[in-house]
Design a protein around this motif. Structure first.
Motif, mmCIF file in Angstrom:
data_model
loop_
_atom_site.group_PDB
_atom_site.id
_atom_site.type_symbol
_atom_site.label_atom_id
_atom_site.label_comp_id
_atom_site.label_asym_id
_atom_site.label_seq_id
_atom_site.Cartn_x
_atom_site.Cartn_y
_atom_site.Cartn_z
ATOM 1 N N SER A 145 0.836 -1.190 0.000
ATOM 2 C CA SER A 145 0.000 0.000 0.000
ATOM 3 C C SER A 145 0.877 1.248 0.000
ATOM 4 N N PHE A 146 0.293 2.378 -0.411
ATOM 5 C CA PHE A 146 1.026 3.640 -0.433
ATOM 6 C C PHE A 146 1.483 4.028 0.961
ATOM 7 N N VAL A 147 0.687 3.675 1.970
ATOM 8 C CA VAL A 147 1.046 3.993 3.353
ATOM 9 C C VAL A 147 2.302 3.221 3.752
ATOM 10 N N ASP A 148 2.400 1.960 3.339
ATOM 11 C CA ASP A 148 3.543 1.130 3.704
ATOM 12 C C ASP A 148 4.814 1.544 2.966
ATOM 13 N N TRP A 149 4.678 1.900 1.681
ATOM 14 C CA TRP A 149 5.845 2.332 0.915
ATOM 15 C C TRP A 149 5.393 3.280 -0.201
ATOM 16 N N PRO A 150 5.513 4.602 0.010
ATOM 17 C CA PRO A 150 5.045 5.572 -0.991
ATOM 18 C C PRO A 150 5.734 5.378 -2.332
ATOM 19 N N ALA A 151 4.977 5.568 -3.402
ATOM 20 C CA ALA A 151 5.523 5.378 -4.749
ATOM 21 C C ALA A 151 6.494 6.494 -5.089
ATOM 22 N N ILE A 152 7.573 6.128 -5.764
ATOM 23 C CA ILE A 152 8.532 7.103 -6.259
ATOM 24 C C ILE A 152 8.234 7.362 -7.732
ATOM 25 N N HIS A 153 8.425 8.591 -8.182
ATOM 26 C CA HIS A 153 8.211 8.886 -9.599
ATOM 27 C C HIS A 153 9.360 8.285 -10.402
#
Length: 265
Positions: free
Chosen positions: A208-216
Motif C-alpha cells: 500500500s502507499f502507506v507502507d511504501w510511498p511510490a517514487i516517480h
C-alpha cells in the motif's frame, strides 16, 4: 571499446515519442562507431563506462563518477542487480537529502575528550537528522516482511545498513567516520532502491502507499544495458534506460538523422 563516448552522435526523430523500447529520442555512437546507445524514455544520455574501469576510493568515501550512486550503471544481461536502475536521485528537498550530504569535520565530528589519537564520533545533531531516513527504510522492510516474509537479498542490504548505523556510535578517526558515513548512505540508497524497484516501479511485490510511498520514475538514475528484457520492463514503467546495440542491430525502421561521432572530451 572506448571508455567514453562522443557527444550527441545521432538524433532519432519520433514526433509522437518512441513507439517501442527499440526506438529512441536520442542516441550516441562510440568512438569506433561499433556501438550505439539509444533511449526510449529520456532526451539525454549519460557517459557510460565500458570495459576495464579503474575505481578508487575518494576522500568523501565514495568512488567518483563511476560510483553506482552517482552515475547510471552498465548492467549486463541477466544481471543480479536490476534494482540499481532505481537508485534515487538527489531529491530537491525533504529529510532524505541527508543521505547525499558529506560528513564535515567542522560541524559533524565531535572529538572524544579523553582520546590522545584524535578519535571522535558523529554529532548528535547529524544522528537526529539521519533518523527519519533510517526509520523510513525500517518501516518499509517491516511492511515488506509482514506481507511477503524475509527476502535474503533485501535483508542483507538492510542488515548492512543497520550495522553501519550502529558503528557510527563508536569513536573513530575522522577519516574512518567519513567512510562509515558514506557506507551508511550507500546501503540506505541500495535498500530504498531495492524496494522502489520491486514494490513501486515494477510492482513485483505490491504494498500500500502507506507502507511504501511510490517514487516517480524520473526520480531514479536508471541504467545502461544490453538486456532487451530489462529495457522493455523499464520502458513500460517510464524508468530512464539506455540500450546498447551494435550498429548492425539497427533496423531501417529507425529514423536516424545523423551518425557523426564527435571527439570525446
Amino acid at each position: 571499446m572506448s571508455n567514453t563516448v562522443a557527444q550527441l552522435a545521432c538524433q532519432l526523430t519520433f514526433p509522437l515519442g518512441p513507439s517501442s523500447y527499440l526506438d529512441g529520442y536520442v542516441g550516441w555512437a562510440t568512438d569506433d562507431k561499433k556501438y550505439v546507445l539509444t533511449t526510449p524514455t529520456t532526451d539525454w544520455i549519460p557517459t557510460p563506462y565500458f570495459g576495464r574501469v579503474e575505481v578508487s576510493l575518494m576522500p568523501d568515501g565514495h568512488f567518483g563518477v563511476v560510483d553506482p550512486l552517482h552515475n547510471p550503471q552498465v548492467l549486463q544481461e541477466g544481471t543480479r542487480y536490476p534494482w540499481m536502475a532505481a537508485i534515487m536521485r538527489l531529491p530537491p528537498d525533504g529529510p532524505f537529502r541527508i543521505m547525499w550530504q558529506p560528513l564535515r569535520r567542522t560541524t559533524d565530528f565531535v572529538p572524544t575528550p579523553t582520546s590522545s589519537v584524535g578519535l571522535g564520533t558523529i554529532s548528535p545533531r547529524l544522528r537526529r537528522r539521519a533518523q527519519p531516513a533510517i526509520i523510513r527504510a525500517t518501516q518499509g522492510i517491516e511492511a515488506f516482511e509482514a506481507t511477503y516474509g524475509r527476502h535474503r537479498e533485501l535483508r542483507w542490504l538492510y542488515d548492512t545498513l543497520q550495522n553501519t548505523y550502529t558503528r557510527l556510535l563508536s569513536p573513530a578517526t575522522f577519516r574512518d567516520l567519513v567512510r562509515q558515513w558514506a557506507c551508511l548512505q550507500r546501503f540506505w540508497r541500495y535498500t530504498v532502491a531495492w524496494l522502489d524497484y520491486n514494490v513501486t516501479l515494477l510492482k513485483y511485490y505490491p504494498l500500500s502507499f502507506v507502507d511504501w510511498p511510490a517514487i516517480h520514475p524520473r526520480e531514479v538514475l536508471g541504467c545502461i544495458t544490453t538486456d532487451m528484457n530489462l529495457v522493455a520492463k523499464l520502458y513500460d514503467n517510464d524508468v530512464p534506460v539506455w540500450l546498447i546495440r551494435t550498429v548492425d542491430e539497427l533496423t531501417q525502421d529507425m529514423s536516424v538523422e545523423s551518425m557523426d561521432a564527435f571527439t570525446p572530451p
